[in-house]
Design a protein around this motif. Structure first.
Motif, PDB file in Angstrom:
ATOM      1  N   GLU A  71       0.906  -1.224   0.015  1.00 20.37           N
ATOM      2  CA  GLU A  71      -0.145   0.085  -0.050  1.00 20.37           C
ATOM      3  C   GLU A  71       1.089   1.195  -0.076  1.00 20.37           C
ATOM      4  OE1 GLU A  71      -0.960   2.634   2.171  1.00 20.37           O
ATOM      5  OE2 GLU A  71       0.949   2.057   3.512  1.00 20.37           O
ATOM      6  N   HIS A 117      -1.625   0.192   6.920  1.00 15.21           N
ATOM      7  CA  HIS A 117      -2.031  -0.758   6.376  1.00 15.21           C
ATOM      8  C   HIS A 117      -3.333  -0.928   6.145  1.00 15.21           C
ATOM      9  CE1 HIS A 117       1.556  -2.905   8.523  1.00 15.21           C
ATOM     10  NE2 HIS A 117       1.585  -3.197   7.160  1.00 15.21           N
ATOM     11  N   TYR A 127      -7.046 -10.158   4.806  1.00 16.78           N
ATOM     12  CA  TYR A 127      -5.775 -10.730   5.535  1.00 16.78           C
ATOM     13  C   TYR A 127      -5.532 -12.100   5.842  1.00 16.78           C
ATOM     14  CZ  TYR A 127      -4.506  -5.677   6.471  1.00 16.78           C
ATOM     15  OH  TYR A 127      -4.079  -4.483   6.176  1.00 16.78           O
ATOM     16  N   VAL A 175       1.521  -8.339   3.165  1.00 13.55           N
ATOM     17  CA  VAL A 175       0.734  -7.251   3.278  1.00 13.55           C
ATOM     18  C   VAL A 175       1.836  -5.950   3.822  1.00 13.55           C
ATOM     19  CG1 VAL A 175      -1.285  -5.705   3.611  1.00 13.55           C
ATOM     20  CG2 VAL A 175      -1.395  -8.301   3.252  1.00 13.55           C
ATOM     21  N   SER A 189       3.184  -1.731   4.419  1.00 15.04           N
ATOM     22  CA  SER A 189       2.742  -0.199   4.498  1.00 15.04           C
ATOM     23  C   SER A 189       3.998   0.379   4.272  1.00 15.04           C
ATOM     24  CB  SER A 189       2.153  -0.271   5.764  1.00 15.04           C
ATOM     25  OG  SER A 189       1.807   1.042   6.036  1.00 15.04           O
ATOM     26  N   GLN A 242       6.855  -1.925   5.973  1.00 19.60           N
ATOM     27  CA  GLN A 242       6.300  -2.425   7.279  1.00 19.60           C
ATOM     28  C   GLN A 242       5.281  -3.507   6.881  1.00 19.60           C
ATOM     29  OE1 GLN A 242       5.052   0.265  10.235  1.00 19.60           O
ATOM     30  NE2 GLN A 242       4.414  -1.412  11.646  1.00 19.60           N
ATOM     31  N   ALA A 266       2.437  -6.507   7.773  1.00 18.86           N
ATOM     32  CA  ALA A 266       1.307  -6.546   8.468  1.00 18.86           C
ATOM     33  C   ALA A 266       1.502  -7.814   9.469  1.00 18.86           C
ATOM     34  CB  ALA A 266       0.002  -6.556   7.841  1.00 18.86           C
ATOM     35  N   VAL A 277      -3.086  -6.848  13.271  1.00 18.55           N
ATOM     36  CA  VAL A 277      -4.224  -6.608  12.264  1.00 18.55           C
ATOM     37  C   VAL A 277      -5.630  -6.770  13.043  1.00 18.55           C
ATOM     38  CG1 VAL A 277      -5.421  -7.362  10.051  1.00 18.55           C
ATOM     39  CG2 VAL A 277      -3.045  -6.808   9.912  1.00 18.55           C
ATOM     40  N   ARG A 304      -6.784  -3.641  14.819  1.00 20.21           N
ATOM     41  CA  ARG A 304      -6.765  -2.497  14.302  1.00 20.21           C
ATOM     42  C   ARG A 304      -8.346  -1.929  14.030  1.00 20.21           C
ATOM     43  NH1 ARG A 304      -2.400  -0.310  11.450  1.00 20.21           N
ATOM     44  NH2 ARG A 304      -3.617   1.233  11.055  1.00 20.21           N
TER      45      ARG A 304
END
Length: 341
Positions: free
Chosen positions: A84, A89, A97, A107, A109, A331, A333, A338, A341
Motif C-alpha cells: 500500500e 495498512h 488478511y 501485506v 505498508s 512495514q 502486517a 491486524v 486495528r
C-alpha cells in the motif's frame, strides 16, 4: 533478466497517490527494470481489468478504491506481496488478511516513510511550546512583547526534561534519535511492548497515569486501534502535570478532543495539535479559538521527501522480492496486530 521470465506487478497508486509524487524517474526506471509493469497509469483501473491482471501479477503496488478483492489461489495464483502507498495498512474490508496470511502473501505498508518527518515536526512543536515561540511572535507583531527576563518567566527548555511517549513505534523510534542531544529522561507507555524491549532502547517503561503526572512533555504517537480510542479521557488528561506540554502528533482518535480543548482553555497545560477529529475542522470549530495551544493542519508527514521515500521503499522491496529475499523497507502486517486495528 536473460533466461528468466520477469515477475509482473500491477502499478496502481490511485486513488492514494499520483505516480510522480512518490516515484522519481530513477526509482520508476528501477521498478521497470525489475518487473513487468501492468497498468502504471495515473487513473483508476477498471475493476474487470484489475480482476484479469491479478491472474498474472506477483506484486500489487497500490490498492484501488474498490479493494483488492479475491486473493485465493484461483484468483491471484502468483501473488507474493501487496504494497500500500497511502500510509497505513489497508482496512480489513479492502484486503482479505486471513487468506494473505495463510498463503504467506506479505501485506506491506509505506508508513515508515513518514516517521522521520512526523518526528521532526513533533520535536518542532515541543520546542515551539516550551520556548513560547508562537506566542512571542504574536506579541511582537502587536507591540505587546516583554523584553528582558520579564518576558522569559514562563519559558522552559527541553534540555534535561522529563519526556513521555505514548506508543513506541516508528514515530517514537525516530523521535528518540532527535531527542538524544537534549539528554532527556525518556519514559514510554506502550502495552504492546515488553518492558525489557523499551529498556534496551534506553526508555523507562511507565504506566499511563504516572507518565502524565510526571513528564514535562508528552508525545502522543500511537497508531489508532480499537483499544485506544479516547485513551486520554477527561480524567486522564486531568492527570497531566500542570504547565506541561502535550504534543498530539499521530491521531486525534487517542484523545477525548473536547476535554483536551476545555482543559487547555482552563490553563491546566499546553498542547500542540496537528490532527483533528474532522479534517479540516469547520471554520467555527472551538479548536480555532482555543487558548494555550499551537495548531497546524495535519502537515507533519506529508511533504515531498517522505512521499519520494515511498517510491524508494517500494523499488527496494520489489527488488528484494524478485531476488527471493524478504522485504525490509516497508512495514509487514502482523496477524496479531491486524486483528486489533
Amino acid at each position: 533478466m536473460k533466461g528468466t521470465t520477469m515477475l509482473k506487478a500491477i502499478l496502481h497508486t490511485r486513488p492514494a497517490r499520483q505516480l510522480d509524487t512518490i516515484f522519481t524517474s530513477v526509482d520508476l526506471q528501477r521498478l521497470g527494470n525489475t518487473v513487468e509493469v501492468i497498468w502504471g497509469k495515473d487513473e483508476q483501473m477498471p475493476e474487470e481489468a484489475w480482476t484479469e491482471a491479478k491472474k498474472e501479477a506477483s506484486i500489487f503496488i497500490g490498492i484501488p478504491s474498490y479493494g483488492v478483492g479475491d486473493v485465493e489461489e484461483n484468483a491471484a495464483p502468483h501473488l507474493k506481496a501487496i504494497m500500500e502507498v497511502g500510509g497505513a495498512h489497508p482496512r480489513k474490508e479492502s484486503v482479505d488478511y486471513q487468506t494473505c496470511f495463510r498463503r504467506s502473501i506479505r501485506v506491506l505498508s509505506c508508513a515508515p516513510a513518514f516517521a522521520k518527518m512526523v518526528a521532526e515536526m513533533a520535536l518542532g512543536h515541543a520546542l515551539a511550546a516550551l520556548r513560547n515561540i508562537v506566542d512571542a511572535d504574536r506579541r511582537m507583531r502587536r507591540g505587546e512583547e516583554n523584553w528582558g527576563w520579564r518576558g522569559q518567566a514562563d519559558i522552559c527548555t527541553l534540555y534535561d526534561a522529563t519526556v513521555g511517549i505514548i506508543g513506541y513505534g516508528n514515530l517514537a523510534r525516530e523521535l528518540r534519535l532527535l531527542l538524544a542531544p537534549f539528554k532527556c529522561e525518556l519514559h514510554a507507555y506502550d502495552p504492546w511492548l515488553p518492558d525489557t524491549h523499551l529498556q534496551q532502547q534506553g526508555i523507562h517503561p511507565m504506566g499511563l497515569e504516572e507518565l502524565l503526572q510526571t513528564c514535562d512533555v508528552t508525545f502522543v504517537l500511537a497508531i489508532p486501534t480499537q483499544e485506544n480510542r479516547e485513551l486520554l479521557t477527561y480524567e486522564k488528561l486531568e492527570q497531566i502535570k500542570p504547565g506541561a506540554v502535550l504534543v498530539l502528533a499521530s491521531r486525534s482518535h487517542l484523545v477525548e478532543f473536547d476535554a483536551l480543548l476545555e482543559l487547555t482553555n482552563a490553563g491546566r497545560f499546553r498542547a500542540t495539535i496537528d490532527v483533528y477529529p474532522e479534517e479540516p475542522p469547520p471554520p467555527d470549530h472551538p479548536v480555532r479559538e482555543t487558548e494555550n495551544t499551537i495548531l497546524t493542519c495535519h502537515m507533519a508527514g506529508g511533504i515531498d521527501p517522505a512521499f519520494f521515500d515511498i517510491g524508494r521503499m517500494v523499488a527496494d522491496d520489489v527488488e528484494a522480492i524478485v531476488a527471493g529475499l524478504p522485504p525490509i523497507r516497508m512495514q509487514v502486517a502482523q496477524p496479531e496486530l491486524v486483528a486489533r486495528r
